[in-house]
Design a protein around this motif. Structure first.
Motif, PDB file in Angstrom:
ATOM      1  N   THR A   7      81.838  -4.986 -15.121  1.00  0.00           N
ATOM      2  CA  THR A   7      80.787  -3.888 -15.313  1.00  0.00           C
ATOM      3  C   THR A   7      79.588  -5.067 -14.505  1.00  0.00           C
ATOM      4  N   ILE A   8      78.739  -4.008 -14.475  1.00  0.00           N
ATOM      5  CA  ILE A   8      77.289  -4.823 -13.854  1.00  0.00           C
ATOM      6  C   ILE A   8      76.705  -4.525 -14.789  1.00  0.00           C
ATOM      7  N   ILE A   9      75.784  -6.071 -15.779  1.00  0.00           N
ATOM      8  CA  ILE A   9      74.402  -6.132 -15.857  1.00  0.00           C
ATOM      9  C   ILE A   9      73.771  -6.564 -15.970  1.00  0.00           C
ATOM     10  N   TRP A  10      72.484  -5.669 -16.037  1.00  0.00           N
ATOM     11  CA  TRP A  10      70.965  -5.780 -15.130  1.00  0.00           C
ATOM     12  C   TRP A  10      70.107  -6.030 -16.178  1.00  0.00           C
ATOM     13  N   PRO A  11      69.174  -7.202 -16.542  1.00  0.00           N
ATOM     14  CA  PRO A  11      68.910  -7.072 -17.607  1.00  0.00           C
ATOM     15  C   PRO A  11      68.100  -6.242 -18.667  1.00  0.00           C
ATOM     16  N   ALA A  12      67.363  -4.936 -17.607  1.00  0.00           N
ATOM     17  CA  ALA A  12      66.741  -3.772 -18.318  1.00  0.00           C
ATOM     18  C   ALA A  12      67.787  -3.533 -19.171  1.00  0.00           C
ATOM     19  N   TYR A  13      68.774  -3.558 -19.232  1.00  0.00           N
ATOM     20  CA  TYR A  13      69.577  -2.707 -20.223  1.00  0.00           C
ATOM     21  C   TYR A  13      69.516  -3.096 -21.426  1.00  0.00           C
ATOM     22  N   ILE A  14      68.828  -4.511 -21.444  1.00  0.00           N
ATOM     23  CA  ILE A  14      68.582  -4.911 -23.261  1.00  0.00           C
ATOM     24  C   ILE A  14      67.571  -6.186 -22.999  1.00  0.00           C
ATOM     25  N   ASP A  15      66.856  -4.983 -22.616  1.00  0.00           N
ATOM     26  CA  ASP A  15      65.397  -5.554 -22.177  1.00  0.00           C
ATOM     27  C   ASP A  15      64.207  -5.029 -23.592  1.00  0.00           C
ATOM     28  N   SER A  16      63.566  -5.351 -24.601  1.00  0.00           N
ATOM     29  CA  SER A  16      62.910  -4.011 -25.753  1.00  0.00           C
ATOM     30  C   SER A  16      61.968  -4.382 -25.054  1.00  0.00           C
ATOM     31  N   LYS A  18      61.237  -2.555 -22.192  1.00  0.00           N
ATOM     32  CA  LYS A  18      61.384  -0.994 -21.511  1.00  0.00           C
ATOM     33  C   LYS A  18      61.424  -0.261 -22.067  1.00  0.00           C
ATOM     34  N   SER A  19      61.604   0.755 -21.200  1.00  0.00           N
ATOM     35  CA  SER A  19      61.866   2.024 -22.163  1.00  0.00           C
ATOM     36  C   SER A  19      62.723   2.911 -21.891  1.00  0.00           C
ATOM     37  N   LYS A  20      63.233   3.209 -22.415  1.00  0.00           N
ATOM     38  CA  LYS A  20      65.446   3.770 -22.548  1.00  0.00           C
ATOM     39  C   LYS A  20      64.778   4.716 -20.859  1.00  0.00           C
ATOM     40  N   SER A  21      64.096   5.154 -21.096  1.00  0.00           N
ATOM     41  CA  SER A  21      63.948   6.007 -19.306  1.00  0.00           C
ATOM     42  C   SER A  21      63.525   4.962 -18.157  1.00  0.00           C
ATOM     43  N   GLU A  22      62.703   3.849 -18.194  1.00  0.00           N
ATOM     44  CA  GLU A  22      62.840   2.753 -17.750  1.00  0.00           C
ATOM     45  C   GLU A  22      64.015   1.960 -17.614  1.00  0.00           C
ATOM     46  N   GLY A  23      65.639   2.096 -18.358  1.00  0.00           N
ATOM     47  CA  GLY A  23      66.237   1.342 -18.242  1.00  0.00           C
ATOM     48  C   GLY A  23      66.792   0.855 -18.991  1.00  0.00           C
ATOM     49  N   ARG A  24      66.449   0.554 -20.192  1.00  0.00           N
ATOM     50  CA  ARG A  24      66.802  -0.293 -21.503  1.00  0.00           C
ATOM     51  C   ARG A  24      67.718   1.032 -21.997  1.00  0.00           C
ATOM     52  N   LYS A  25      69.101   0.045 -21.920  1.00  0.00           N
ATOM     53  CA  LYS A  25      70.296   1.047 -22.619  1.00  0.00           C
ATOM     54  C   LYS A  25      70.866   0.924 -24.279  1.00  0.00           C
ATOM     55  N   ILE A  26      69.924  -0.202 -24.816  1.00  0.00           N
ATOM     56  CA  ILE A  26      70.377  -0.263 -26.261  1.00  0.00           C
ATOM     57  C   ILE A  26      69.312  -0.276 -27.016  1.00  0.00           C
ATOM     58  N   PRO A  27      69.573   0.270 -28.621  1.00  0.00           N
ATOM     59  CA  PRO A  27      67.700   0.463 -29.515  1.00  0.00           C
ATOM     60  C   PRO A  27      67.187  -0.938 -29.197  1.00  0.00           C
ATOM     61  N   LYS A  28      65.897  -0.522 -29.115  1.00  0.00           N
ATOM     62  CA  LYS A  28      65.063  -2.080 -28.876  1.00  0.00           C
ATOM     63  C   LYS A  28      65.013  -2.550 -30.413  1.00  0.00           C
ATOM     64  N   LYS A  29      65.470  -2.696 -31.648  1.00  0.00           N
ATOM     65  CA  LYS A  29      65.624  -3.392 -32.168  1.00  0.00           C
ATOM     66  C   LYS A  29      66.161  -4.576 -31.963  1.00  0.00           C
ATOM     67  N   GLN A  30      67.259  -4.204 -31.339  1.00  0.00           N
ATOM     68  CA  GLN A  30      68.678  -5.155 -31.209  1.00  0.00           C
ATOM     69  C   GLN A  30      68.209  -5.831 -29.764  1.00  0.00           C
ATOM     70  N   ALA A  31      67.490  -5.157 -28.692  1.00  0.00           N
ATOM     71  CA  ALA A  31      67.076  -5.801 -27.110  1.00  0.00           C
ATOM     72  C   ALA A  31      66.630  -7.336 -27.994  1.00  0.00           C
TER      73      ALA A  31
END
Length: 96
Positions: A7-16, A18-31
């Protein structure tokens, strides 16, 4: 052929920041606020995900940032991995 065990993990996936449209994949509270490759790699090692860093790669939607990426062994869902990585990073930041 795509490797289903990786699996590829980009930092944007967990970056608080970033917005969901910018690539965040988890809820902001957990990012995590602006996660670094080094932090993600250390967390992935703690989870025994055998991380492999490609620091000169760029996340396609923000190609100008040159964020790098991490390839890990997949032994759970991507969502679970992202949340666990984020929790470990947040925990290690609070310890400092």
């Amino acid at each position: 052929m795509k490797d289903e065990t990786k699996t590829i993990i980009w930092p944007a996936y967990i970056d608080s920041t970033k917005s969901k449209s910018e690539g965040r994949k988890i809820p902001k509270k957990q990012a995590v606020n602006s996660p670094k490759l080094r932090e993600i790699t250390q967390a992935a090692k703690k989870l025994r995900l055998n991380p492999s860093v490609e620091k000169y790669k760029s996340y396609p939607p923000s190609w100008w940032e040159g964020s790098g990426r991490i390839i890990i062994d997949r032994n759970m869902s991507k969502q679970e991995v992202l949340i666990k990585l984020s929790n470990l990073i947040n925990g290690s930041r609070k310890d400092k």
